[in-house]
Enzyme design. Sequence first.
Site, mmCIF file in Angstrom:
data_model
loop_
_atom_site.group_PDB
_atom_site.id
_atom_site.type_symbol
_atom_site.label_atom_id
_atom_site.label_comp_id
_atom_site.label_asym_id
_atom_site.label_seq_id
_atom_site.Cartn_x
_atom_site.Cartn_y
_atom_site.Cartn_z
ATOM 1 N N HIS A 125 -43.561 -23.077 -3.388
ATOM 2 C CA HIS A 125 -43.195 -21.693 -3.373
ATOM 3 C C HIS A 125 -42.549 -21.433 -2.113
ATOM 4 O O HIS A 125 -42.764 -21.774 -1.035
ATOM 5 C CB HIS A 125 -44.170 -20.587 -4.102
ATOM 6 C CG HIS A 125 -45.271 -20.473 -2.930
ATOM 7 N ND1 HIS A 125 -46.219 -21.395 -2.945
ATOM 8 C CD2 HIS A 125 -45.564 -19.635 -2.349
ATOM 9 C CE1 HIS A 125 -47.190 -21.111 -1.982
ATOM 10 N NE2 HIS A 125 -47.007 -19.857 -1.722
ATOM 11 N N ASP A 127 -42.542 -17.350 -0.213
ATOM 12 C CA ASP A 127 -43.530 -16.283 -0.519
ATOM 13 C C ASP A 127 -42.721 -15.145 -1.354
ATOM 14 O O ASP A 127 -41.457 -14.566 -0.855
ATOM 15 C CB ASP A 127 -43.918 -15.686 0.863
ATOM 16 C CG ASP A 127 -45.237 -16.640 1.545
ATOM 17 O OD1 ASP A 127 -45.820 -17.422 0.477
ATOM 18 O OD2 ASP A 127 -45.017 -17.072 2.489
ATOM 19 N N HIS A 276 -43.167 -24.066 0.491
ATOM 20 C CA HIS A 276 -44.214 -24.584 1.149
ATOM 21 C C HIS A 276 -45.480 -24.937 -0.032
ATOM 22 O O HIS A 276 -45.348 -24.306 -1.162
ATOM 23 C CB HIS A 276 -45.061 -23.903 2.246
ATOM 24 C CG HIS A 276 -45.276 -22.445 1.785
ATOM 25 N ND1 HIS A 276 -44.200 -21.510 1.750
ATOM 26 C CD2 HIS A 276 -46.410 -21.931 1.429
ATOM 27 C CE1 HIS A 276 -44.781 -20.368 1.466
ATOM 28 N NE2 HIS A 276 -46.159 -20.602 1.275
ATOM 29 N N ARG A 293 -51.959 -14.524 7.554
ATOM 30 C CA ARG A 293 -50.459 -14.557 7.357
ATOM 31 C C ARG A 293 -49.767 -13.283 7.691
ATOM 32 O O ARG A 293 -50.263 -12.266 7.026
ATOM 33 C CB ARG A 293 -50.268 -15.175 5.880
ATOM 34 C CG ARG A 293 -48.692 -15.485 5.719
ATOM 35 C CD ARG A 293 -48.346 -16.212 4.272
ATOM 36 N NE ARG A 293 -48.232 -15.044 3.498
ATOM 37 C CZ ARG A 293 -48.350 -14.893 2.176
ATOM 38 N NH1 ARG A 293 -48.450 -16.016 1.522
ATOM 39 N NH2 ARG A 293 -47.692 -13.890 1.522
HETATM 40 C C1 SIN Z 1 -49.176 -19.964 1.579
HETATM 41 O O1 SIN Z 1 -48.967 -19.919 0.497
HETATM 42 O O2 SIN Z 1 -48.837 -18.822 2.418
HETATM 43 C C2 SIN Z 1 -50.633 -20.430 2.143
HETATM 44 C C3 SIN Z 1 -50.279 -21.841 2.686
HETATM 45 C C4 SIN Z 1 -51.557 -22.562 2.982
HETATM 46 O O3 SIN Z 1 -52.734 -22.006 2.412
HETATM 47 O O4 SIN Z 1 -51.413 -23.671 3.496
#
Ligand code: SIN
Length: 320
Positions: A125, A127, A276, A293
């Site tokens: 995805h 974000d 990601h 984040r």
């Molecule tokens: C996310 O989706 O922002 C988290 C990514 C992760 O847990 O590595």
Amino acid sequence: MSTTALKVRELPVEQQIRIQPQSGYTGALVTGVNLTKPLSTDQIATIRGALNKWGVVYFRDQHLNHAQHIAFGRQFGDVTPGHPYEGDGAPTGFPEIHTVSPDAYRKRYGEHYRKQEGSNGPGWHADVTPLINPPAYSILRAETVPDFSGDTHFTNVAAAYRGLSRPVRDLIDHLRAEHRFGSSQSAERSNEKIGEWVRNKPLASIHPVVRLHPDTGEKVIYVNPSFTRQIVGVSPRESRHILDLLFEHLANPVYTDRFRWEPGSIAFWDNRAVLHLAPRDFEHLDVQRILHRITLVGDIPIGPDGLRSTSIEGEPFLAA
Ligand code: SIN
């Protein structure tokens, strides 16, 4: 010789900013910067340039606290609240911080939500794409990570677009798709916290399947298995086949990079340039994985036809 070149030459080698690509299309390691301090204009421009080329940049040994993390992000854009569904889960005094850990997800969404594989397979995805203006950038920093496992994968959606055949590019250039938080109907029916969120505060938008990157002008594939529910204006079966083709293509290892976390590592990615994939390979181990984040305010996507995305439900996601 420019003053910049002179200044760089005067710096000790460990303080000279360097960009080291990590794979053929995706990810570059940035060294020679201290992110606890304000960056110079040249350093910001170098990092922006690397983001435009590699989609995601990584830093090591940057032990930022929440305030320093937010201050670092503000040099690249306006910082949003942690998440549209944060509730009261953000650390006290830092509504911009979104904590990423199994415990935080359990509290935010419920016990089972994250454990189920989505109906589109692994959850690649960008974000919060159900928003009308999904975050432009995300900056994730590691606090506690396991000695092994828990890596994050990235894939370059501009390179993936270029890797499609001409007829398929021509087809998807004209399509639009619905992105919805809780992309499968089971989230809407859930009696866990996720069900309350998606029923009481639904988030959904129609985005172009191909969007123009606002800085590079490149065409990028803009669907993802976590949030894209269907292509609009085609039959459900056609939508399923087109999305499956794109989801499989985006996950081709050719376009990907895999980031190994250490305490103090940071990944800073452009949600318009990469998808990601959060790891699932540590959940059966008795280990801790806690990251934090922030996201930076994003623009409304524009397709190759010049048309902007449209909102179905939900408000724009603006600065905290
Ligand atoms: C996310 O989706 O922002 C988290 C990514 C992760 O847990 O590595």
